[in-house]
Design a protein around this motif. Structure first.
Motif, PDB file in Angstrom:
ATOM      1  N   LEU A  20       0.835  -1.190   0.000  1.00  0.00           N
ATOM      2  CA  LEU A  20       0.000   0.000   0.000  1.00  0.00           C
ATOM      3  C   LEU A  20       0.873   1.244   0.000  1.00  0.00           C
ATOM      4  CD1 LEU A  20      -2.718  -0.959   2.629  1.00  0.00           C
ATOM      5  CD2 LEU A  20      -2.618  -1.533   0.196  1.00  0.00           C
ATOM      6  N   SER A  21       0.406   2.266  -0.690  1.00  0.00           N
ATOM      7  CA  SER A  21       1.072   3.562  -0.698  1.00  0.00           C
ATOM      8  C   SER A  21       0.103   4.628  -0.221  1.00  0.00           C
ATOM      9  CB  SER A  21       1.563   3.917  -2.098  1.00  0.00           C
ATOM     10  OG  SER A  21       2.515   2.991  -2.565  1.00  0.00           O
ATOM     11  N   CYS A  22       0.649   5.651   0.390  1.00  0.00           N
ATOM     12  CA  CYS A  22      -0.149   6.792   0.850  1.00  0.00           C
ATOM     13  C   CYS A  22       0.588   8.051   0.426  1.00  0.00           C
ATOM     14  CB  CYS A  22      -0.330   6.746   2.356  1.00  0.00           C
ATOM     15  SG  CYS A  22      -1.142   8.199   3.045  1.00  0.00           S
ATOM     16  N   ALA A  23       0.076   8.695  -0.612  1.00  0.00           N
ATOM     17  CA  ALA A  23       0.696   9.914  -1.135  1.00  0.00           C
ATOM     18  C   ALA A  23       0.086  11.129  -0.452  1.00  0.00           C
ATOM     19  CB  ALA A  23       0.499   9.987  -2.636  1.00  0.00           C
ATOM     20  N   ALA A  24       0.940  11.956   0.127  1.00  0.00           N
ATOM     21  CA  ALA A  24       0.484  13.111   0.895  1.00  0.00           C
ATOM     22  C   ALA A  24       0.790  14.412   0.164  1.00  0.00           C
ATOM     23  CB  ALA A  24       1.158  13.118   2.262  1.00  0.00           C
ATOM     24  N   SER A  25      -0.074  15.378   0.372  1.00  0.00           N
ATOM     25  CA  SER A  25       0.151  16.715  -0.172  1.00  0.00           C
ATOM     26  C   SER A  25      -0.593  17.732   0.667  1.00  0.00           C
ATOM     27  CB  SER A  25      -0.308  16.787  -1.638  1.00  0.00           C
ATOM     28  OG  SER A  25      -1.689  16.508  -1.744  1.00  0.00           O
ATOM     29  N   GLY A  26      -0.120  18.971   0.607  1.00  0.00           N
ATOM     30  CA  GLY A  26      -0.815  20.055   1.285  1.00  0.00           C
ATOM     31  C   GLY A  26      -0.407  20.302   2.720  1.00  0.00           C
ATOM     32  N   PHE A  27       0.576  19.562   3.215  1.00  0.00           N
ATOM     33  CA  PHE A  27       1.087  19.797   4.572  1.00  0.00           C
ATOM     34  C   PHE A  27       2.534  19.315   4.630  1.00  0.00           C
ATOM     35  CE2 PHE A  27       0.997  15.438   6.306  1.00  0.00           C
ATOM     36  CZ  PHE A  27       0.193  14.805   5.382  1.00  0.00           C
TER      37      PHE A  27
END
Length: 120
Positions: A20-27
């Motif tokens: 599983l991958s969790c791509a983060a943005s905005g922080f």
């Protein structure tokens, strides 16, 4: 705009693997502790794995120790959950979570979840 986007779920056979991958943005991803949770039908949400901002501390639920590995790449703003030796009991919706502080205010962000089904 804060976003956590999970991917990599799907159908796996018992004994198989998924990542599983969790791509983060905005922080400021590198300042946040990342966690993976899961929720099976009719059950409460369960904490699966935790990794601190630098990756220096990692913890797992007893049910996944030795089978799952949490990691992160702060340069890519992405967290991962490598799942090996999957069992039918691992079937659930998996959510990534980011927890940290911004301007001394606690921030708690969640992804939309990705379905993992383990079945023959």
């Amino acid at each position: 705009q804060v976003q956590l986007v999970e991917s990599g779920g799907g159908l796996a056979q018992p004994g198989g693997s998924l990542r599983l991958s969790c791509a983060a943005s905005g922080f400021s991803f590198s300042r946040y502790t990342m966690r993976w949770y899961r929720q099976a039908p009719g059950k409460e949400r369960e904490l699966v794995a935790t990794i601190t901002s630098s990756g220096g501390s990692i913890d797992y639920a007893d049910s996944v120790k030795g089978r799952f590995t949490i990691s992160r790449d702060n340069a890519k703003n992405t967290a991962y959950l490598q799942m090996n030796s999957l069992k039918p009991d691992d079937t659930a919706v998996y959510y990534c979570n980011a927890f940290g502080y911004s301007f001394a205010v606690a921030r708690d962000y969640w992804g939309q979840g990705t379905q993992v089904t383990v079945s023959s």
